[in-house]
Design a protein around this motif. Structure first.
Motif, mmCIF file in Angstrom:
data_model
loop_
_atom_site.group_PDB
_atom_site.id
_atom_site.type_symbol
_atom_site.label_atom_id
_atom_site.label_comp_id
_atom_site.label_asym_id
_atom_site.label_seq_id
_atom_site.Cartn_x
_atom_site.Cartn_y
_atom_site.Cartn_z
ATOM 1 N N THR A 104 0.860 -1.179 0.000
ATOM 2 C CA THR A 104 0.000 0.000 0.000
ATOM 3 C C THR A 104 0.903 1.237 0.000
ATOM 4 N N CYS A 105 0.316 2.406 0.037
ATOM 5 C CA CYS A 105 1.080 3.646 -0.047
ATOM 6 C C CYS A 105 0.691 4.597 1.079
ATOM 7 N N MET A 106 1.672 5.225 1.678
ATOM 8 C CA MET A 106 1.365 6.266 2.655
ATOM 9 C C MET A 106 1.113 7.575 1.919
ATOM 10 N N SER A 107 0.286 8.418 2.517
ATOM 11 C CA SER A 107 -0.045 9.691 1.893
ATOM 12 C C SER A 107 1.128 10.656 1.989
ATOM 13 N N ASN A 115 5.446 13.103 13.270
ATOM 14 C CA ASN A 115 5.093 11.904 14.010
ATOM 15 C C ASN A 115 4.372 10.872 13.148
ATOM 16 N N GLY A 116 4.248 11.149 11.863
ATOM 17 C CA GLY A 116 3.541 10.242 10.966
ATOM 18 C C GLY A 116 4.489 9.289 10.273
ATOM 19 N N GLY A 117 3.959 8.576 9.285
ATOM 20 C CA GLY A 117 4.766 7.608 8.551
ATOM 21 C C GLY A 117 5.172 6.423 9.402
ATOM 22 N N CYS A 118 4.407 6.117 10.463
ATOM 23 C CA CYS A 118 4.704 4.995 11.358
ATOM 24 C C CYS A 118 3.591 3.951 11.265
ATOM 25 N N TYR A 119 3.996 2.687 11.333
ATOM 26 C CA TYR A 119 3.048 1.580 11.240
ATOM 27 C C TYR A 119 3.438 0.509 12.244
ATOM 28 N N ASP A 120 2.440 -0.116 12.848
ATOM 29 C CA ASP A 120 2.677 -1.207 13.788
ATOM 30 C C ASP A 120 2.428 -2.536 13.092
#
Length: 253
Positions: A104-107, A115-120
């Motif tokens: 998938t793609c991050m916006s 603080n974005g661009g983080c995934y668990d």
């Protein structure tokens, strides 16, 4: 909304990887690759959720964020609540020694946010022995240019043995060679930050820095968690080396 591409087991079709952005494709790509061992279709599940650099690392907060991708069967706790994944999201991990990729793609806003661009990422193995039985299991997690790899090589080879009724069955040998993880849980951010979450038992090629040594022997689905202790364990917890007499090799399962 976001769009996700996943391959199915046994497919001979080749699909070009989607371009998240012509100029910043690698910076915005989010991908999970999983190569199964001989038992993953019955035992292994995983999920990826949108997160935040400062989000809680504790297990009780794991399902609070948006679910983006998943694989394997959903996992439910003793009360029947969805603990990992959900029906209709992701693909079944059918077949041994198969490779599955979900992308998938991050916006643009996520990749630019402080603080974005983080995934668990979380994975669960119901048997508690990782993915090294009968095939070279592998988990790759990519968020932007940050990549993690958990390799569970074929440390417990699969062999045909005689069952109790005289029939031939497949069993794994040498259980001491298995990675023996029941639960992987890490936060991966596009800026290179990687954080071990409560209960994580997977090294992802980084030694003990991501391991939660307080809970490393526990099954997080059934055992009560004891705080969190990610990083180097106290010296008193060093494993004792015990010499044992060699015994005749018995089937593991």
């Amino acid at each position: 909304g976001h769009h996700t591409l996943s391959n199915l087991a046994g497919s001979d079709c080749k699909i070009s990887e989607p371009k998240c952005d012509e100029a910043y494709h690698k910076e915005r790509t989010v991908r999970v690759e999983l190569r199964t061992d001989s038992y993953a279709s019955d035992e292994t599940s995983w999920e990826l959720r949108r997160s935040d650099l400062n989000a809680s690392p504790m297990l009780d907060a794991a399902a609070n964020s948006e679910l983006l991708m998943a694989g394997g069967s959903p996992v439910f706790d003793g009360a029947g609540r969805a603990w990992m994944g959900q029906f209709g999201v992701g693909v079944d991990l059918d077949g041994p020694d198969e490779t599955f990729e979900s992308t998938t793609c991050m916006s643009e806003e996520e990749s630019a946010s402080r603080n974005g661009g983080c995934y668990d990422f979380r994975a669960y193995d119901t048997y508690g022995d990782g993915m090294g039985c009968g095939a070279d299991g592998l988990i790759k997690v990519q968020v932007g240019r940050t990549r993690l790899v958990q390799r569970d090589g074929n440390m417990a080879r699969r062999q045909e043995v005689d069952g109790a009724g005289g029939e031939k069955i497949n069993a794994c040998m040498d259980p001491d060679g298995l990675a023996k993880w029941a639960y992987c849980a890490v936060r991966v951010c596009a800026d290179g930050t990687v954080i071990g979450l409560q209960g994580n038992q997977c090294k992802f090629g980084r030694g003990s820095e991501l391991i939660d040594w307080k809970n490393m022997e526990k099954d997080p689905l059934v055992d009560e968690m004891d705080g969190i202790g990610v990083g180097e364990p106290p010296e008193t917890m060093d494993e004792e080396v015990i010499e044992e007499d060699e015994e005749e090799e018995e089937p593991y399962r």
